[in-house]
Design a protein around this motif. Structure first.
Motif, mmCIF file in Angstrom:
data_model
loop_
_atom_site.group_PDB
_atom_site.id
_atom_site.type_symbol
_atom_site.label_atom_id
_atom_site.label_comp_id
_atom_site.label_asym_id
_atom_site.label_seq_id
_atom_site.Cartn_x
_atom_site.Cartn_y
_atom_site.Cartn_z
ATOM 1 N N LEU A 22 14.745 29.377 115.841
ATOM 2 C CA LEU A 22 15.209 30.272 116.909
ATOM 3 C C LEU A 22 15.941 29.500 117.986
ATOM 4 O O LEU A 22 16.949 29.949 118.526
ATOM 5 C CB LEU A 22 14.013 31.013 117.526
ATOM 6 N N ASN A 23 15.443 28.324 118.288
ATOM 7 C CA ASN A 23 15.993 27.533 119.391
ATOM 8 C C ASN A 23 17.387 26.992 119.089
ATOM 9 O O ASN A 23 18.084 26.529 119.990
ATOM 10 C CB ASN A 23 15.047 26.376 119.725
ATOM 11 N N ILE A 80 15.616 33.605 124.203
ATOM 12 C CA ILE A 80 14.674 34.375 123.396
ATOM 13 C C ILE A 80 13.288 34.132 123.983
ATOM 14 O O ILE A 80 12.842 32.983 124.084
ATOM 15 C CB ILE A 80 14.697 33.951 121.918
ATOM 16 N N LEU A 97 11.538 37.803 113.376
ATOM 17 C CA LEU A 97 12.078 36.542 113.873
ATOM 18 C C LEU A 97 13.542 36.389 113.472
ATOM 19 O O LEU A 97 14.386 35.972 114.276
ATOM 20 C CB LEU A 97 11.255 35.373 113.326
ATOM 21 N N SER A 98 13.844 36.744 112.252
ATOM 22 C CA SER A 98 15.222 36.674 111.772
ATOM 23 C C SER A 98 16.121 37.660 112.511
ATOM 24 O O SER A 98 17.248 37.340 112.899
ATOM 25 C CB SER A 98 15.258 36.959 110.263
ATOM 26 N N LYS A 150 16.899 36.424 116.006
ATOM 27 C CA LYS A 150 17.916 35.367 115.985
ATOM 28 C C LYS A 150 19.311 35.965 115.884
ATOM 29 O O LYS A 150 20.229 35.584 116.621
ATOM 30 C CB LYS A 150 17.650 34.425 114.811
ATOM 31 N N VAL A 199 14.617 29.006 123.757
ATOM 32 C CA VAL A 199 13.403 29.785 123.511
ATOM 33 C C VAL A 199 12.367 29.434 124.568
ATOM 34 O O VAL A 199 12.154 28.258 124.880
ATOM 35 C CB VAL A 199 12.822 29.508 122.106
ATOM 36 N N ASP A 203 9.505 27.978 112.685
ATOM 37 C CA ASP A 203 10.091 29.259 113.106
ATOM 38 C C ASP A 203 10.733 29.137 114.482
ATOM 39 O O ASP A 203 11.860 29.598 114.709
ATOM 40 C CB ASP A 203 9.003 30.344 113.167
ATOM 41 N N THR A 208 19.713 28.909 118.118
ATOM 42 C CA THR A 208 20.603 29.991 118.547
ATOM 43 C C THR A 208 20.761 30.002 120.053
ATOM 44 O O THR A 208 21.873 30.044 120.585
ATOM 45 C CB THR A 208 20.048 31.353 118.078
#
Length: 310
Positions: A52-53, A36, A21-22, A25, A58, A48, A55
């Motif tokens: 992500l969202n 993503i 996940l990291s 991102k 998602v 989590d 960046t």
């Protein structure tokens, strides 16, 4: 396996998911990705996803109705889809998820995607893939297909296109097949064509010969072994099969190597307001014609390659 071993494996799997996940991102940021895509059913938390969202957008594709439900309120997009596809490869499963996202209006053409999915593990995510929908996804661009369809019902055009691709890929009973579908402006199309043999659709009800009726598709594939075109009314009813197109080909300009079927497709769409879908017998390539020109070409990757393109 002891309790401590199970706990170690669970923690290891969780750490692996967090690491991916990291990485996703960072990858999305570094490649200026547009979205993503998270294909998962478990082991990813609301927190989590919200991280992500921050960046980029998602989109979650999941088989589980309740997995991550409610994230939509925070701006995350979510789609439920059963992506289990038998013996298909992981990449094909992922591709089908992208296609479903495009068909539902979440993913546009020319979108750069960082895709998180599970390839081997049954939970969480264990794979990252980069995809770009500007390559190989023309057919699933709803805006482009709508523009081609014009005033014709999108469902009729899309169903005929899907069926054409099936014929292009599979042929019939192991043999390559080429055929031609002409949709719309049916009265004028019939005027500019004539029957080559008995009409295989005569005597059937409109429902029994509507291209949007899945029960009709095997029959259409069987009839496609005959020469001639299918004439399809605006509402999807197949008016006739095995028709010879007699529209004038004067003034047409087509790429070299295209034969009579493609000339007929160009001619009838230049003479009428119809659109035509021609499937090459030799390669399985599907070409869509409108106003006498090719407006879409789909390579179906049939294994059999012939010498010409009828």
């Amino acid at each position: 396996m002891t309790f401590s071993q199970k706990r170690f494996m669970a923690n290891s799997h969780k750490n692996h998911t967090q690491s991916l996940l990291s990485t996703a991102k960072n990858l999305a940021r570094e490649t200026c990705a547009d979205m993503i895509l998270l294909v998962a059913d478990s082991d990813v938390s609301h927190t989590d996803v919200l991280k992500l969202n921050t960046t980029c957008q998602v989109l979650i594709v999941t088989r589980e109705k309740h997995f991550l439900k409610g994230v939509e309120e925070k701006g995350v997009q979510r789609l439920t889809y059963d992506y289990r596809l038998g013996n298909d490869t992981h990449f094909e499963q992922l591709r089908q998820c992208v296609i479903r996202g495009m068909e539902n209006g979440y993913i546009r053409r020319d979108t750069r995607l960082v895709c998180l999915s599970h390839m081997l593990a049954s939970r969480g995510v264990d794979a990252i893939t980069m995809m770009d929908t500007s390559i190989g996804f023309d057919i699933y661009d709803s805006a482009k297909i709508s523009a081609i369809a014009g005033d014709l019902p999108l469902k009729v055009v899309k169903t005929t296109l899907d069926l054409s691709i099936d014929i292009g890929k599979e042929g019939r009973e192991g043999e390559p097949v080429g055929t031609l579908f002409v949709i719309g402006d049916s009265k004028r199309v019939l005027h500019h064509s004539r029957s080559m043999t008995f009409d295989p659709f005569r005597g059937y009800s409109d429902k029994e010969k509507n291209i949007c009726n899945p029960d009709v598709h095997e029959g259409v594939k069987e009839v496609s072994l005959m020469d001639g075109a299918f004439i399809i009314r605006e509402d999807g009813v197949i008016l006739s099969g095995g028709r010879y197109i007699s529209a004038s080909a004067r003034g047409l300009t087509l790429p070299k190597g295209l034969g009579a079927r493609h000339v007929a497709a160009a001619a009838i769409t230049k003479t009428t307001r119809a659109i035509a879908l021609a499937i090459s017998e030799s390669t399985g390539t599907v070409r869509v014609f409108k106003q006498g020109k090719i407006v879409l070409q789909i390579n179906t990757h049939r294994w059999h390659i012939g010498q010409d393109q009828r």
